[in-house]
Write a protein that holds these residues in place. Structure first.
Motif, PDB file in Angstrom:
ATOM      1  N   ASP A 164      42.249  38.387  40.053  1.00  0.00           N
ATOM      2  CA  ASP A 164      41.969  38.854  41.402  1.00  0.00           C
ATOM      3  C   ASP A 164      40.486  38.694  41.724  1.00  0.00           C
ATOM      4  N   LEU A 165      39.637  39.056  40.789  1.00  0.00           N
ATOM      5  CA  LEU A 165      38.200  38.903  41.004  1.00  0.00           C
ATOM      6  C   LEU A 165      37.810  37.440  41.163  1.00  0.00           C
ATOM      7  N   ASP A 166      38.447  36.569  40.387  1.00  0.00           N
ATOM      8  CA  ASP A 166      38.157  35.141  40.493  1.00  0.00           C
ATOM      9  C   ASP A 166      38.550  34.609  41.871  1.00  0.00           C
ATOM     10  N   LEU A 167      39.726  35.028  42.372  1.00  0.00           N
ATOM     11  CA  LEU A 167      40.173  34.591  43.698  1.00  0.00           C
ATOM     12  C   LEU A 167      39.183  35.034  44.771  1.00  0.00           C
ATOM     13  N   ARG A 168      38.769  36.277  44.707  1.00  0.00           N
ATOM     14  CA  ARG A 168      37.833  36.793  45.706  1.00  0.00           C
ATOM     15  C   ARG A 168      36.495  36.056  45.647  1.00  0.00           C
ATOM     16  N   SER A 169      36.029  35.790  44.437  1.00  0.00           N
ATOM     17  CA  SER A 169      34.758  35.084  44.287  1.00  0.00           C
ATOM     18  C   SER A 169      34.843  33.677  44.852  1.00  0.00           C
ATOM     19  N   ARG A 170      35.951  32.986  44.565  1.00  0.00           N
ATOM     20  CA  ARG A 170      36.113  31.620  45.079  1.00  0.00           C
ATOM     21  C   ARG A 170      36.235  31.617  46.598  1.00  0.00           C
ATOM     22  N   ALA A 171      36.894  32.635  47.154  1.00  0.00           N
ATOM     23  CA  ALA A 171      37.030  32.712  48.612  1.00  0.00           C
ATOM     24  C   ALA A 171      35.676  32.924  49.278  1.00  0.00           C
ATOM     25  N   ILE A 172      34.849  33.783  48.692  1.00  0.00           N
ATOM     26  CA  ILE A 172      33.514  33.996  49.249  1.00  0.00           C
ATOM     27  C   ILE A 172      32.694  32.707  49.164  1.00  0.00           C
ATOM     28  N   GLY A 173      32.760  32.046  48.012  1.00  0.00           N
ATOM     29  CA  GLY A 173      32.017  30.802  47.856  1.00  0.00           C
ATOM     30  C   GLY A 173      32.467  29.736  48.836  1.00  0.00           C
ATOM     31  N   ALA A 174      33.783  29.604  49.004  1.00  0.00           N
ATOM     32  CA  ALA A 174      34.297  28.594  49.931  1.00  0.00           C
ATOM     33  C   ALA A 174      33.879  28.892  51.362  1.00  0.00           C
ATOM     34  N   MET A 175      33.938  30.181  51.752  1.00  0.00           N
ATOM     35  CA  MET A 175      33.557  30.531  53.124  1.00  0.00           C
ATOM     36  C   MET A 175      32.071  30.323  53.349  1.00  0.00           C
ATOM     37  N   MET A 176      31.260  30.534  52.310  1.00  0.00           N
ATOM     38  CA  MET A 176      29.814  30.334  52.450  1.00  0.00           C
ATOM     39  C   MET A 176      29.462  28.881  52.735  1.00  0.00           C
ATOM     40  N   THR A 177      30.316  27.961  52.305  1.00  0.00           N
ATOM     41  CA  THR A 177      30.044  26.543  52.559  1.00  0.00           C
ATOM     42  C   THR A 177      30.458  26.116  53.960  1.00  0.00           C
ATOM     43  N   GLN A 178      31.237  26.960  54.663  1.00  0.00           N
ATOM     44  CA  GLN A 178      31.779  26.561  55.955  1.00  0.00           C
ATOM     45  C   GLN A 178      31.288  27.417  57.120  1.00  0.00           C
ATOM     46  N   ALA A 179      30.968  28.693  56.853  1.00  0.00           N
ATOM     47  CA  ALA A 179      30.581  29.608  57.921  1.00  0.00           C
ATOM     48  C   ALA A 179      29.069  29.825  57.929  1.00  0.00           C
ATOM     49  N   LEU A 180      28.580  30.417  59.000  1.00  0.00           N
ATOM     50  CA  LEU A 180      27.152  30.683  59.113  1.00  0.00           C
ATOM     51  C   LEU A 180      26.701  31.739  58.107  1.00  0.00           C
ATOM     52  N   ALA A 181      27.516  32.789  57.950  1.00  0.00           N
ATOM     53  CA  ALA A 181      27.153  33.878  57.040  1.00  0.00           C
ATOM     54  C   ALA A 181      28.418  34.581  56.566  1.00  0.00           C
ATOM     55  N   VAL A 182      28.328  35.167  55.369  1.00  0.00           N
ATOM     56  CA  VAL A 182      29.432  35.925  54.785  1.00  0.00           C
ATOM     57  C   VAL A 182      28.899  37.282  54.353  1.00  0.00           C
ATOM     58  N   ARG A 183      29.550  38.347  54.838  1.00  0.00           N
ATOM     59  CA  ARG A 183      29.173  39.703  54.465  1.00  0.00           C
ATOM     60  C   ARG A 183      30.290  40.316  53.620  1.00  0.00           C
ATOM     61  N   GLN A 184      29.917  40.922  52.490  1.00  0.00           N
ATOM     62  CA  GLN A 184      30.874  41.664  51.685  1.00  0.00           C
ATOM     63  C   GLN A 184      30.376  43.092  51.564  1.00  0.00           C
ATOM     64  N   SER A 185      31.107  44.025  52.158  1.00  0.00           N
ATOM     65  CA  SER A 185      30.660  45.408  52.153  1.00  0.00           C
ATOM     66  C   SER A 185      31.814  46.318  52.541  1.00  0.00           C
ATOM     67  N   ILE A 186      31.582  47.623  52.402  1.00  0.00           N
ATOM     68  CA  ILE A 186      32.513  48.623  52.894  1.00  0.00           C
ATOM     69  C   ILE A 186      31.781  49.458  53.954  1.00  0.00           C
ATOM     70  N   PRO A 187      32.558  50.047  54.880  1.00  0.00           N
ATOM     71  CA  PRO A 187      34.015  50.096  54.962  1.00  0.00           C
ATOM     72  C   PRO A 187      34.602  48.912  55.734  1.00  0.00           C
ATOM     73  N   VAL A 188      35.845  48.582  55.401  1.00  0.00           N
ATOM     74  CA  VAL A 188      36.546  47.499  56.085  1.00  0.00           C
ATOM     75  C   VAL A 188      36.658  47.778  57.578  1.00  0.00           C
ATOM     76  N   GLY A 189      36.861  49.036  57.937  1.00  0.00           N
ATOM     77  CA  GLY A 189      36.979  49.368  59.354  1.00  0.00           C
ATOM     78  C   GLY A 189      35.777  48.959  60.172  1.00  0.00           C
ATOM     79  N   GLN A 190      34.599  49.002  59.571  1.00  0.00           N
ATOM     80  CA  GLN A 190      33.396  48.576  60.277  1.00  0.00           C
ATOM     81  C   GLN A 190      33.444  47.080  60.572  1.00  0.00           C
ATOM     82  N   HIS A 191      33.847  46.276  59.580  1.00  0.00           N
ATOM     83  CA  HIS A 191      33.985  44.835  59.803  1.00  0.00           C
ATOM     84  C   HIS A 191      34.944  44.544  60.961  1.00  0.00           C
ATOM     85  N   LEU A 192      36.100  45.188  60.928  1.00  0.00           N
ATOM     86  CA  LEU A 192      37.142  44.882  61.911  1.00  0.00           C
ATOM     87  C   LEU A 192      36.755  45.335  63.313  1.00  0.00           C
TER      88      LEU A 192
END
Length: 260
Positions: A164-192
């Protein structure tokens, strides 16, 4: 019978009354026992405030504050409560915490409110009627280029398995190559709610927790495209989801598909 509009008003008022019960102590926890006792105390204080008010507002309704549960829910009206989203942040003296509640009726989210006390922002939504911030209608970003998008995700659960940790890490890395910025934080409600307000453009999770139902509904009612990770419409039974401005949803979903 109380209308959904009146229930949303009662819910919003109840969240404002509950918020001052959250403790933000000057003393920071230094042991695991202190941490878990403080987390439980905040959850309990908010629950004790909200539960009688909401159950009285909707006779026959039921209650769950098991915010980490997933999957289908029983029939009937259920108040689904995240007593303190970002509870850890509150305990650390940070401003980014909130209280979120949805009403799920026969398996469908029908209304929601999320209150962020530090910035006095009350996000609300009624299914099929729209979403609002302090009474003003919300609208998501008009962006169409993922390269210009601010994206986000929540933190992996403690003790997550290595795959699970590997999947999440790869997803963050992949998004960093395509998007302007990637934020990983809590709470999820704030992001949404940032997606709902057009401040952020994409949020995704590999799980679909009960605590996410309220802010997901708010984002969807503000105009976000919300699907599971295969592109089907989001439901409370989805295994994960992506909520994004319509113009960047497909591109963001493709990024996640590339790592699954």
């Amino acid at each position: 019978m109380t209308s959904d509009t009146d229930l949303l008003r009662i819910l919003s008022d109840s969240l404002r009354r509950a918020a001052p019960r959250v403790s933000r102590p000057d003393h920071r926890f230094t042991t695991e026992d202190e941490l878990f006792a403080s987390l439980a105390a905040n959850d309990g204080a908010v629950t004790d405030s909200l539960r009688p008010a909401l159950l009285k507002a909707l006779p026959g309704s039921q209650w769950t504050s098991e915010e980490h549960d997933e999957g289908p829910m029983p029939a009937g009206d259920w108040w689904v409560v995240d007593p303190v989203g970002g509870n850890l942040n509150a305990l650390q003296g940070m401003p980014d915490w909130n209280i979120g509640v949805s009403l799920v009726r026969d398996g469908r989210a029908v209304l929601a409110a999320l209150f962020a006390p530090a910035v006095e922002e009350m996000f609300t939504a009624i299914a099929g009627a729209g979403a609002w911030l302090n009474g003003t209608a919300l609208a998501v970003s008009a962006k169409t280029d993922l390269r210009l998008a601010l994206t986000g995700t929540g933190q992996a659960r403690p003790l997550s398995d290595p795959a699970d940790l590997d999947l999440r890490s790869r997803a963050i890395g992949a998004m960093m190559t395509q998007a302007l910025a990637v934020r990983q934080s809590i709470p999820v409600g704030q992001h949404l709610t940032h997606v709902a307000a057009g401040r952020s453009d994409v949020h995704r999770q590999f799980e679909n927790l009960r605590s996410h139902i309220a802010p997901v509904l708010i984002a969807r009612e503000a105009g976000a495209t919300v699907t599971d990770l295969d592109g089907a419409d989001w439901t409370i039974e989805s295994e994960g989801y992506i909520a994004a401005a319509p113009g960047v949803h497909a591109a963001a979903l493709d990024v996640l598909r590339s790592v699954r």
